[in-house]
Design a protein around this motif. Structure first.
Motif, PDB file in Angstrom:
ATOM      1  N   GLY A  49      44.310  -2.544  28.177  1.00  0.00           N
ATOM      2  CA  GLY A  49      45.316  -3.602  28.215  1.00  0.00           C
ATOM      3  C   GLY A  49      46.448  -3.348  27.239  1.00  0.00           C
ATOM      4  N   PHE A  50      46.102  -2.966  26.023  1.00  0.00           N
ATOM      5  CA  PHE A  50      47.131  -2.658  25.026  1.00  0.00           C
ATOM      6  C   PHE A  50      47.938  -1.427  25.431  1.00  0.00           C
ATOM      7  CE2 PHE A  50      48.421  -0.158  21.327  1.00  0.00           C
ATOM      8  CZ  PHE A  50      49.323  -1.048  20.752  1.00  0.00           C
ATOM      9  N   LEU A  51      47.245  -0.375  25.853  1.00  0.00           N
ATOM     10  CA  LEU A  51      47.934   0.854  26.235  1.00  0.00           C
ATOM     11  C   LEU A  51      48.826   0.641  27.459  1.00  0.00           C
ATOM     12  CD1 LEU A  51      45.046   3.384  25.647  1.00  0.00           C
ATOM     13  CD2 LEU A  51      47.171   3.209  24.347  1.00  0.00           C
ATOM     14  N   TYR A  52      48.417  -0.243  28.358  1.00  0.00           N
ATOM     15  CA  TYR A  52      49.249  -0.533  29.525  1.00  0.00           C
ATOM     16  C   TYR A  52      50.554  -1.204  29.101  1.00  0.00           C
ATOM     17  CZ  TYR A  52      50.852  -2.136  34.047  1.00  0.00           C
ATOM     18  OH  TYR A  52      51.623  -2.366  35.150  1.00  0.00           O
ATOM     19  N   MET A  53      50.498  -2.034  28.087  1.00  0.00           N
ATOM     20  CA  MET A  53      51.731  -2.643  27.579  1.00  0.00           C
ATOM     21  C   MET A  53      52.662  -1.566  27.015  1.00  0.00           C
ATOM     22  SD  MET A  53      51.613  -5.754  28.244  1.00  0.00           S
ATOM     23  CE  MET A  53      50.393  -5.851  29.524  1.00  0.00           C
ATOM     24  N   VAL A  54      52.105  -0.596  26.314  1.00  0.00           N
ATOM     25  CA  VAL A  54      52.906   0.527  25.805  1.00  0.00           C
ATOM     26  C   VAL A  54      53.480   1.333  26.974  1.00  0.00           C
ATOM     27  CG1 VAL A  54      52.832   2.654  24.435  1.00  0.00           C
ATOM     28  CG2 VAL A  54      51.565   0.623  23.670  1.00  0.00           C
ATOM     29  N   TYR A  55      52.670   1.513  28.014  1.00  0.00           N
ATOM     30  CA  TYR A  55      53.103   2.219  29.224  1.00  0.00           C
ATOM     31  C   TYR A  55      54.292   1.499  29.866  1.00  0.00           C
ATOM     32  CZ  TYR A  55      52.905   3.870  34.086  1.00  0.00           C
ATOM     33  OH  TYR A  55      53.228   4.372  35.322  1.00  0.00           O
ATOM     34  N   LEU A  56      54.221   0.171  29.942  1.00  0.00           N
ATOM     35  CA  LEU A  56      55.321  -0.598  30.525  1.00  0.00           C
ATOM     36  C   LEU A  56      56.615  -0.408  29.748  1.00  0.00           C
ATOM     37  CD1 LEU A  56      53.607  -3.978  31.471  1.00  0.00           C
ATOM     38  CD2 LEU A  56      54.333  -2.138  33.014  1.00  0.00           C
ATOM     39  N   VAL A  57      56.512  -0.422  28.435  1.00  0.00           N
ATOM     40  CA  VAL A  57      57.706  -0.227  27.595  1.00  0.00           C
ATOM     41  C   VAL A  57      58.277   1.177  27.809  1.00  0.00           C
ATOM     42  CG1 VAL A  57      58.522  -0.063  25.214  1.00  0.00           C
ATOM     43  CG2 VAL A  57      57.017  -1.948  25.895  1.00  0.00           C
ATOM     44  N   ALA A  58      57.395   2.176  27.844  1.00  0.00           N
ATOM     45  CA  ALA A  58      57.861   3.561  28.031  1.00  0.00           C
ATOM     46  C   ALA A  58      58.479   3.742  29.411  1.00  0.00           C
ATOM     47  CB  ALA A  58      56.696   4.535  27.830  1.00  0.00           C
ATOM     48  N   ALA A  59      57.864   3.162  30.439  1.00  0.00           N
ATOM     49  CA  ALA A  59      58.407   3.277  31.797  1.00  0.00           C
ATOM     50  C   ALA A  59      59.748   2.555  31.904  1.00  0.00           C
ATOM     51  CB  ALA A  59      57.411   2.716  32.805  1.00  0.00           C
ATOM     52  N   PHE A  60      59.864   1.390  31.295  1.00  0.00           N
ATOM     53  CA  PHE A  60      61.135   0.653  31.313  1.00  0.00           C
ATOM     54  C   PHE A  60      62.225   1.435  30.591  1.00  0.00           C
ATOM     55  CE2 PHE A  60      64.136  -2.295  29.369  1.00  0.00           C
ATOM     56  CZ  PHE A  60      64.630  -2.915  30.508  1.00  0.00           C
ATOM     57  N   ASP A  61      61.879   1.992  29.443  1.00  0.00           N
ATOM     58  CA  ASP A  61      62.857   2.771  28.679  1.00  0.00           C
ATOM     59  C   ASP A  61      63.337   3.970  29.489  1.00  0.00           C
ATOM     60  OD1 ASP A  61      64.359   3.600  26.352  1.00  0.00           O
ATOM     61  OD2 ASP A  61      62.787   5.110  26.022  1.00  0.00           O
ATOM     62  N   LEU A  62      62.418   4.673  30.122  1.00  0.00           N
ATOM     63  CA  LEU A  62      62.785   5.831  30.927  1.00  0.00           C
ATOM     64  C   LEU A  62      63.644   5.409  32.117  1.00  0.00           C
ATOM     65  CD1 LEU A  62      62.480   8.870  31.446  1.00  0.00           C
ATOM     66  CD2 LEU A  62      60.450   8.330  32.796  1.00  0.00           C
ATOM     67  N   ALA A  63      63.251   4.339  32.796  1.00  0.00           N
ATOM     68  CA  ALA A  63      64.003   3.877  33.963  1.00  0.00           C
ATOM     69  C   ALA A  63      65.411   3.436  33.568  1.00  0.00           C
ATOM     70  CB  ALA A  63      63.249   2.727  34.635  1.00  0.00           C
ATOM     71  N   ARG A  64      65.521   2.789  32.429  1.00  0.00           N
ATOM     72  CA  ARG A  64      66.834   2.347  31.957  1.00  0.00           C
ATOM     73  C   ARG A  64      67.728   3.541  31.641  1.00  0.00           C
ATOM     74  NH1 ARG A  64      68.930   1.894  27.146  1.00  0.00           N
ATOM     75  NH2 ARG A  64      66.974   2.275  26.094  1.00  0.00           N
ATOM     76  N   ARG A  65      67.169   4.530  30.969  1.00  0.00           N
ATOM     77  CA  ARG A  65      67.959   5.716  30.612  1.00  0.00           C
ATOM     78  C   ARG A  65      68.343   6.542  31.842  1.00  0.00           C
ATOM     79  NH1 ARG A  65      67.238   7.299  24.887  1.00  0.00           N
ATOM     80  NH2 ARG A  65      65.891   5.730  23.937  1.00  0.00           N
ATOM     81  N   ALA A  66      67.431   6.587  32.836  1.00  0.00           N
ATOM     82  CA  ALA A  66      67.684   7.381  34.040  1.00  0.00           C
ATOM     83  C   ALA A  66      68.483   6.604  35.084  1.00  0.00           C
ATOM     84  CB  ALA A  66      66.354   7.837  34.648  1.00  0.00           C
ATOM     85  N   ASP A  67      68.728   5.321  34.813  1.00  0.00           N
ATOM     86  CA  ASP A  67      69.474   4.456  35.726  1.00  0.00           C
ATOM     87  C   ASP A  67      68.826   4.394  37.107  1.00  0.00           C
ATOM     88  OD1 ASP A  67      71.507   2.636  36.176  1.00  0.00           O
ATOM     89  OD2 ASP A  67      72.829   4.158  37.026  1.00  0.00           O
ATOM     90  N   TRP A  68      67.500   4.190  37.113  1.00  0.00           N
ATOM     91  CA  TRP A  68      66.758   4.065  38.361  1.00  0.00           C
ATOM     92  C   TRP A  68      66.996   2.706  38.992  1.00  0.00           C
ATOM     93  CZ3 TRP A  68      61.336   5.997  36.460  1.00  0.00           C
ATOM     94  CH2 TRP A  68      61.353   7.395  36.368  1.00  0.00           C
ATOM     95  N   PRO A  69      66.894   2.632  40.317  1.00  0.00           N
ATOM     96  CA  PRO A  69      66.957   1.321  40.969  1.00  0.00           C
ATOM     97  C   PRO A  69      65.722   0.482  40.598  1.00  0.00           C
ATOM     98  CG  PRO A  69      66.684   3.087  42.595  1.00  0.00           C
ATOM     99  CD  PRO A  69      66.810   3.735  41.258  1.00  0.00           C
ATOM    100  N   LEU A  70      65.832  -0.821  40.738  1.00  0.00           N
ATOM    101  CA  LEU A  70      64.762  -1.736  40.351  1.00  0.00           C
ATOM    102  C   LEU A  70      63.460  -1.439  41.087  1.00  0.00           C
ATOM    103  CD1 LEU A  70      63.913  -4.237  38.735  1.00  0.00           C
ATOM    104  CD2 LEU A  70      64.680  -5.626  40.675  1.00  0.00           C
ATOM    105  N   LYS A  71      63.536  -1.121  42.356  1.00  0.00           N
ATOM    106  CA  LYS A  71      62.328  -0.842  43.151  1.00  0.00           C
ATOM    107  C   LYS A  71      61.561   0.363  42.598  1.00  0.00           C
ATOM    108  CE  LYS A  71      60.937  -0.088  47.925  1.00  0.00           C
ATOM    109  NZ  LYS A  71      61.415   0.062  49.310  1.00  0.00           N
ATOM    110  N   ARG A  72      62.265   1.413  42.240  1.00  0.00           N
ATOM    111  CA  ARG A  72      61.610   2.607  41.681  1.00  0.00           C
ATOM    112  C   ARG A  72      60.987   2.282  40.327  1.00  0.00           C
ATOM    113  NH1 ARG A  72      64.861   8.144  41.265  1.00  0.00           N
ATOM    114  NH2 ARG A  72      64.548   8.002  43.504  1.00  0.00           N
ATOM    115  N   MET A  73      61.733   1.537  39.502  1.00  0.00           N
ATOM    116  CA  MET A  73      61.222   1.182  38.186  1.00  0.00           C
ATOM    117  C   MET A  73      59.941   0.354  38.314  1.00  0.00           C
ATOM    118  SD  MET A  73      62.966  -1.009  35.102  1.00  0.00           S
ATOM    119  CE  MET A  73      62.952  -2.522  36.026  1.00  0.00           C
ATOM    120  N   LEU A  74      59.932  -0.645  39.186  1.00  0.00           N
ATOM    121  CA  LEU A  74      58.744  -1.483  39.362  1.00  0.00           C
ATOM    122  C   LEU A  74      57.570  -0.683  39.925  1.00  0.00           C
ATOM    123  CD1 LEU A  74      60.337  -4.780  40.686  1.00  0.00           C
ATOM    124  CD2 LEU A  74      59.455  -4.299  38.385  1.00  0.00           C
TER     125      LEU A  74
END
Length: 108
Positions: free
Chosen positions: A47-72
């Motif tokens: 559960g804790f690591l998944y929260m870290v995963y969400l932050v890392a995935a969001f950060d990567l998606a934001r930097r890569a300018d991915w569409p919302l569907k891909r990010m989710l």
């Protein structure tokens, strides 16, 4: 963006392995042998690591300018066993494709 990709790849593998341990080892132990020790220890860690995963995935998606569907889709990949490994490979391929298409400068 290389640092964000590396962070995402590392946490994707960690979350994937912990989820597999939880589902493949912990759940059968809990429900077939009435031994919940693995679920009680690995479950909160996942559960804790998944929260870290969400932050890392969001950060990567934001930097890569991915569409919302891909990010989710990438963010949800950490909830299904083995899918985080697939998502990690796909995310890496999505980010490396544009770099491969860039023409090299002409010497002259």
């Amino acid at each position: 963006m290389g640092g964000a990709l590396t962070r995402y790849r590392v946490i994707a593998w960690i979350v994937g392995v912990v989820l597999i341990v939880l589902v493949v080892i912990g759940m059968p132990l809990k429900y077939l042998f009435d031994n919940a020790v693995v679920v009680e220890t690995v479950g909160p860690a996942h559960g804790f690591l998944y929260m870290v995963y969400l932050v890392a995935a969001f950060d990567l998606a934001r930097r890569a300018d991915w569409p919302l569907k891909r990010m989710l889709g990438v963010m949800l990949a950490g909830t299904v066993p083995f899918v985080s490994f697939y998502a990690e490979r796909r995310a890496t391929a999505w980010l490396k494709k544009p770099a491969e298409r860039t023409p090299e400068p002409v010497a002259g």
